[in-house]
Design a protein around this motif. Structure first.
Motif, PDB file in Angstrom:
ATOM      1  N   TYR A  89       0.845  -1.187   0.000  1.00 16.15           N
ATOM      2  CA  TYR A  89       0.000   0.000   0.000  1.00 16.15           C
ATOM      3  C   TYR A  89       0.886   1.245   0.000  1.00 16.15           C
ATOM      4  O   TYR A  89       1.957   1.255   0.624  1.00 16.15           O
ATOM      5  N   PRO A  90       0.469   2.288  -0.695  1.00 16.09           N
ATOM      6  CA  PRO A  90       1.254   3.528  -0.707  1.00 16.09           C
ATOM      7  C   PRO A  90       1.495   4.043   0.709  1.00 16.09           C
ATOM      8  O   PRO A  90       0.569   4.127   1.518  1.00 16.09           O
ATOM      9  N   GLY A  91       2.748   4.341   1.006  1.00 13.52           N
ATOM     10  CA  GLY A  91       3.109   4.898   2.305  1.00 13.52           C
ATOM     11  C   GLY A  91       3.561   3.902   3.341  1.00 13.52           C
ATOM     12  O   GLY A  91       4.026   4.296   4.416  1.00 13.52           O
ATOM     13  N   ILE A  92       3.449   2.600   3.055  1.00 10.32           N
ATOM     14  CA  ILE A  92       3.819   1.597   4.055  1.00 10.32           C
ATOM     15  C   ILE A  92       5.313   1.638   4.367  1.00 10.32           C
ATOM     16  O   ILE A  92       5.721   1.609   5.537  1.00 10.32           O
ATOM     17  N   GLY A 201     -15.167  -5.056  17.723  1.00  9.53           N
ATOM     18  CA  GLY A 201     -14.597  -4.259  18.801  1.00  9.53           C
ATOM     19  C   GLY A 201     -13.701  -3.125  18.381  1.00  9.53           C
ATOM     20  O   GLY A 201     -13.141  -2.425  19.227  1.00  9.53           O
ATOM     21  N   ALA A 202     -13.526  -2.914  17.065  1.00  7.80           N
ATOM     22  CA  ALA A 202     -12.672  -1.818  16.612  1.00  7.80           C
ATOM     23  C   ALA A 202     -13.305  -0.474  16.945  1.00  7.80           C
ATOM     24  O   ALA A 202     -14.493  -0.263  16.723  1.00  7.80           O
ATOM     25  N   ALA A 203     -12.493   0.425  17.469  1.00  8.80           N
ATOM     26  CA  ALA A 203     -12.969   1.775  17.793  1.00  8.80           C
ATOM     27  C   ALA A 203     -12.286   2.839  16.956  1.00  8.80           C
ATOM     28  O   ALA A 203     -12.794   3.954  16.825  1.00  8.80           O
ATOM     29  N   HIS A 204     -11.128   2.517  16.384  1.00  5.55           N
ATOM     30  CA  HIS A 204     -10.353   3.487  15.608  1.00  5.55           C
ATOM     31  C   HIS A 204     -10.126   2.935  14.204  1.00  5.55           C
ATOM     32  O   HIS A 204      -9.692   1.795  14.040  1.00  5.55           O
ATOM     33  N   PHE A 205     -10.413   3.767  13.210  1.00 10.40           N
ATOM     34  CA  PHE A 205     -10.358   3.337  11.822  1.00 10.40           C
ATOM     35  C   PHE A 205      -9.442   4.255  11.025  1.00 10.40           C
ATOM     36  O   PHE A 205      -9.460   5.472  11.206  1.00 10.40           O
ATOM     37  N   ALA A 206      -8.654   3.650  10.135  1.00  8.16           N
ATOM     38  CA  ALA A 206      -7.791   4.412   9.241  1.00  8.16           C
ATOM     39  C   ALA A 206      -8.141   4.028   7.815  1.00  8.16           C
ATOM     40  O   ALA A 206      -8.000   2.875   7.423  1.00  8.16           O
ATOM     41  N   ASP A 207      -8.605   5.011   7.037  1.00  3.01           N
ATOM     42  CA  ASP A 207      -9.014   4.750   5.658  1.00  3.01           C
ATOM     43  C   ASP A 207      -7.858   4.824   4.669  1.00  3.01           C
ATOM     44  O   ASP A 207      -8.051   4.652   3.467  1.00  3.01           O
ATOM     45  N   SER A 208      -6.660   5.076   5.162  1.00  5.57           N
ATOM     46  CA  SER A 208      -5.449   5.078   4.341  1.00  5.57           C
ATOM     47  C   SER A 208      -4.272   4.806   5.264  1.00  5.57           C
ATOM     48  O   SER A 208      -4.395   4.910   6.497  1.00  5.57           O
ATOM     49  N   VAL A 209      -3.128   4.492   4.683  1.00  3.81           N
ATOM     50  CA  VAL A 209      -1.926   4.299   5.495  1.00  3.81           C
ATOM     51  C   VAL A 209      -1.581   5.591   6.230  1.00  3.81           C
ATOM     52  O   VAL A 209      -1.211   5.573   7.408  1.00  3.81           O
ATOM     53  N   GLU A 210      -1.715   6.702   5.554  1.00  6.50           N
ATOM     54  CA  GLU A 210      -1.404   7.990   6.171  1.00  6.50           C
ATOM     55  C   GLU A 210      -2.273   8.235   7.397  1.00  6.50           C
ATOM     56  O   GLU A 210      -1.822   8.823   8.383  1.00  6.50           O
ATOM     57  N   ALA A 211      -3.515   7.749   7.358  1.00  7.51           N
ATOM     58  CA  ALA A 211      -4.440   7.950   8.473  1.00  7.51           C
ATOM     59  C   ALA A 211      -4.092   7.103   9.687  1.00  7.51           C
ATOM     60  O   ALA A 211      -4.667   7.308  10.773  1.00  7.51           O
ATOM     61  N   LEU A 212      -3.151   6.164   9.553  1.00  7.67           N
ATOM     62  CA  LEU A 212      -2.680   5.414  10.720  1.00  7.67           C
ATOM     63  C   LEU A 212      -1.809   6.281  11.624  1.00  7.67           C
ATOM     64  O   LEU A 212      -1.741   6.056  12.841  1.00  7.67           O
ATOM     65  N   ARG A 213      -1.141   7.243  11.032  1.00  7.17           N
ATOM     66  CA  ARG A 213      -0.094   7.982  11.747  1.00  7.17           C
ATOM     67  C   ARG A 213      -0.554   8.688  13.026  1.00  7.17           C
ATOM     68  O   ARG A 213       0.148   8.618  14.040  1.00  7.17           O
ATOM     69  N   PRO A 214      -1.690   9.379  13.044  1.00  6.03           N
ATOM     70  CA  PRO A 214      -2.079  10.057  14.285  1.00  6.03           C
ATOM     71  C   PRO A 214      -2.279   9.108  15.473  1.00  6.03           C
ATOM     72  O   PRO A 214      -2.128   9.522  16.628  1.00  6.03           O
TER      73      PRO A 214
END
Length: 221
Positions: A89-92, A201-214
């Motif tokens: 994925y882009p950014g990995i 049970g997921a509470a936090h979602f990232a719609d892109s690799v970049e969105a994982l960062r925060p």
């Protein structure tokens, strides 16, 4: 940047790699080879993540003996060509590099058999970022995500559960993280749906690799 976590664990398919094409092409080939009809696309999508033998039984209705035959056919095609029908994925690569620079230890926790996982991370040039590689056994039927998470924590030198996060794209990853008692971050850019991830049970979602960062870094500014 400072990592929020001491140990960061990654699923492979649908989290590090966009690998659906190779998996699904190989699965369809195996299903047809043993004389079964290929399920519709919404069912085939569920083959990405779990052990292949388990999926053939659950979604095609094969008995264990026939599923074992189909797994061998699947694996022959996947090992020959399917694993190359794949991309990061882009950014990995940049994310892994930054996590290592921030002091985190990294491991996989994947249901893919370990030889295939090792070949893929080597092929894409990301092996250097991992402190451990934890994957499923070779039989294509059984893998316990909680056990893999526990093994990865040990292989990375240990940590308190609140210092560990599992990143994955399916309810198998979410359920495993919950059972293992670690945080879970949903890679909702992958192959699982937000509905299934939230139900697990997921509470936090990232719609892109970049969105994982925060969720992974503490801003020093």
């Amino acid at each position: 940047m400072i990592s929020r976590y001491k140990i960061v664990l990654f699923d492979l398919d649908g989290t590090l790699c966009e690998s659906g094409e190779g998996i699904l092409n190989s699965a369809k080939h195996a299903i047809q080879a043993v004389g079964f009809p290929v399920p519709p696309p919404e069912i085939m999508r569920k083959f990405i993540g779990p052990p292949m033998g388990q999926s053939l039984q659950n979604f095609c209705g094969m008995d264990k003996e026939l599923a074992e035959k189909a797994v061998a056919i699947y694996r022959e095609r996947y090992n020959r060509i399917g694993w190359i029908e794949n991309r990061l994925y882009p950014g990995i690569q940049e994310l892994l590099k930054d996590l290592k620079a921030s002091g985190a230890k990294l491991s996989t926790a994947s249901s893919k058999p370990k030889p295939a996982l090792e070949r893929i991370v080597q092929h894409f040039g990301i092996l250097e970022y991992f402190d451990a590689l934890v994957a499923a056994g070779p039989d294509g039927f059984h893998s316990s995500k909680p056990e893999m998470i526990e093994q990865a924590i040990r292989d990375c030198g240990g940590a308190q559960k609140q210092e560990v996060v599992m990143i994955g794209d399916t309810h198998f990853d979410a359920n495993g993280a919950v059972e293992a008692g670690v945080d879970f971050l949903a890679a909702s850019y992958g192959y699982g749906t937000k509905e299934e991830l939230a139900a697990a049970g997921a509470a936090h979602f990232a719609d892109s690799v970049e969105a994982l960062r925060p969720y992974l870094f503490i801003d020093e500014n």
